[in-house]
Design an enzyme around this catalytic site. Structure first.
Site, short mmCIF file in Angstrom:
data_model
loop_
_atom_site.label_atom_id
_atom_site.label_comp_id
_atom_site.label_asym_id
_atom_site.label_seq_id
_atom_site.Cartn_x
_atom_site.Cartn_y
_atom_site.Cartn_z
CG ASP A 196 -0.76 9.08 -8.67
OD1 ASP A 196 0.31 9.52 -8.22
OD2 ASP A 196 -1.87 9.57 -8.41
CG ASP A 237 -2.35 8.99 -4.59
OD1 ASP A 237 -1.14 9.18 -4.43
OD2 ASP A 237 -3.02 9.55 -5.47
CD GLU A 238 3.44 8.23 -6.49
OE1 GLU A 238 3.17 9.12 -5.66
OE2 GLU A 238 4.42 8.28 -7.23
#
Ligand code: DCP
Ligand code: MG
Length: 419
Positions: A21, A134-135
């Site tokens: 993350d 973003d993960e």
């Protein structure tokens, strides 16, 4: 699972699952193209324009978080806590050292950066599940096992992301998805937390119950009322009590709290709907504030649909009245469209029914999706995983509804069924 095998342990031994993350992602992207912002308090606002006070905080750099700025806050509130540098420079009552920078969201750019990180993860050769912009999860069991050095692997992965993309990631490595997720969050920013297979339950036990994968603030509050404050309390609670109160998903998060999670890391399929929700810090009956929020949400959903190459045939809203009265309204169109203005106008139209009502939370959703470019749709997930809650579904974990929703309110994401 074979009899006598520990959860998360396959025939070849415990799995090695990483959760990656990015740290204050939108802010990190802004710093990438504007290096002068490094080390500075930086706020990225959705619906924000330079010099203005409208919009909501999408993210804040860790320096800005020290001033109390957080995701989903109104920009006006953030400005009270952290004035703009330019204004502080000319206002003798303000201190420039206690001021920060504000930038508007530029999703297209963040998407490119996110895609670079994902491409790099795919290069590692494991199975990647992209969860949001973003993960992602990465299962490297076939490349790697626990007798190798997982910490060295994690460090190398972080270094690659930093060197090749220029943003920092926090990484958790554990034998399951839920434990890896908690681990990556445990030492942010720039964290690397490795939880060995035998240590999952003891790692989780002292943590606040809200940190368990799939538990959001509302469920956590309910659990606390039941005297369940830590993951250890939840692990030890009577499964029948948890099940009665929270249903099957309650039992699932209880298993997570016990370190039991066999869900395989699977590449993500196409979403069935795209939505975004946002809560007001205080319920409001101000019709213009409600309309403004719906406009922001509609713009975001419209942009996401465009980036994912999704056409939609249904546009809907969700209106939550205090305390947890969830209303949904939707309108079907004659055929699939991709028209952000229409999302806004239909959503505002549907909102009119609630013009005088007190509202705690609003959401906009497009559904009945078809895809113009299948490849792109599966490569660029913006939102997705788990966490956010609705009153009707107090606990949310990443199941398989395929309905992607991002909750602007509490910074968590969900696969919340909208209706
Ligand atoms: N985001 C948003 N609205 C929210 C939460 C997040 O628009 N309520 C956007 C901005 C974030 C990005 O999604 O940069 C990723 O979300 P994260 O929850 O991972 O938050 P950050 O990456 O910003 O911070 P952290 O370092 O805590 O992961
Ligand atoms: Mg992040």
């Amino acid at each position: 699972m074979r009899d006598g095998t520990l959860p998360g342990v396959s025939e070849s031994g415990p799995r090695v699952v990483c959760h990656v993350d990015m740290d204050c992602f939108y802010a990190a992207c802004e710093r990438l193209r504007e290096p002068a912002l490094r080390g500075e308090p930086l706020v990225v606002g959705m619906g924000y324009e330079s010099g203005e006070t409208h919009g909501a905080v999408a993210t804040a750099s860790y320096e800005a978080r020290e001033f109390g700025v957080e995701s989903a806050q109104a920009i006006s509130e953030a400005l009270d806590a952290l004035p703009r540098k330019v204004e502080a420079a000319t206002d003798p009552t303000l201190d420039v050292d206690e001021a920060g920078f504000y930038r508007p969201v530029d999703l297209e750019f963040y998407d490119e950066v996110g895609a670079e990180v994902k491409a790099l993860l795919h290069e590692e050769g494991g199975t990647v599940r992209e969860v949001s912009i973003d993960e992602a999860y990465l299962d490297v069991t076939d490349q790697f096992d626990w007798d190798d050095d997982p910490r060295a692997f994690g460090s190398r992965l972080k270094r690659r992301i930093d060197d090749e993309v220029g943003v920092t990631a926090s990484v958790g490595i554990a034998p399951s998805m839920s434990a890896a997720k908690v681990a990556s969050d445990h030492d942010k920013p720039d964290g690397l937390v490795v939880v060995e297979p035998g240590d999952v339950r003891s790692f989780l036990a002292p943590l606040d119950v809200e940190e368990v994968h799939g538990i959001g603030p509302v469920t956590a509050a309910e659990l606390r009322e039941m005297g369940i404050e830590t993951a250890g309390d939840l692990a030890a609670a009577d499964p029948a009590t948890v099940g009665d109160r929270f249903g099957e998903r309650g039992r699932e998060v209880q298993r997570f709290a016990r370190g039991e999670d066999d869900r395989p890391v699977e590449p993500k399929g196409k979403p069935k709907s795209l939505s975004r929700e946002s809560a007001f810090s205080n319920p409001t009956d101000d019709s213009e504030r409600k309309r403004e929020r719906v406009r922001l949400l509609a713009t975001d959903v419209g942009e996401r649909a465009e980036r994912e190459g999704a056409l939609y045939q249904t546009i809907g809203i969700k209106v939550v009245q205090p305390p947890f009265d969830v209303n949904t309204r939707a309108r079907s169109l004659p055929g699939p469209v991709e028209d952000a203005d229409l999302v806004e106008s239909v959503a505002l139209d549907l909102l009119a029914e609630f013009a005088d009502d007190r509202v705690r939370k609003l959401g906009v959703r497009v559904s009945n999706l078809s895809f113009t470019d299948e490849q792109q749709a599966s490569l660029t997930g913006f939102a997705g995983d788990q966490g956010a809650e609705t009153a009707t579904e107090p606990i949310d974990t990443d199941g398989s509804t395929g309905n992607e929703s991002r909750d602007l309110a509490d910074g968590q994401r969900s696969l919340t069924e909208f209706e």
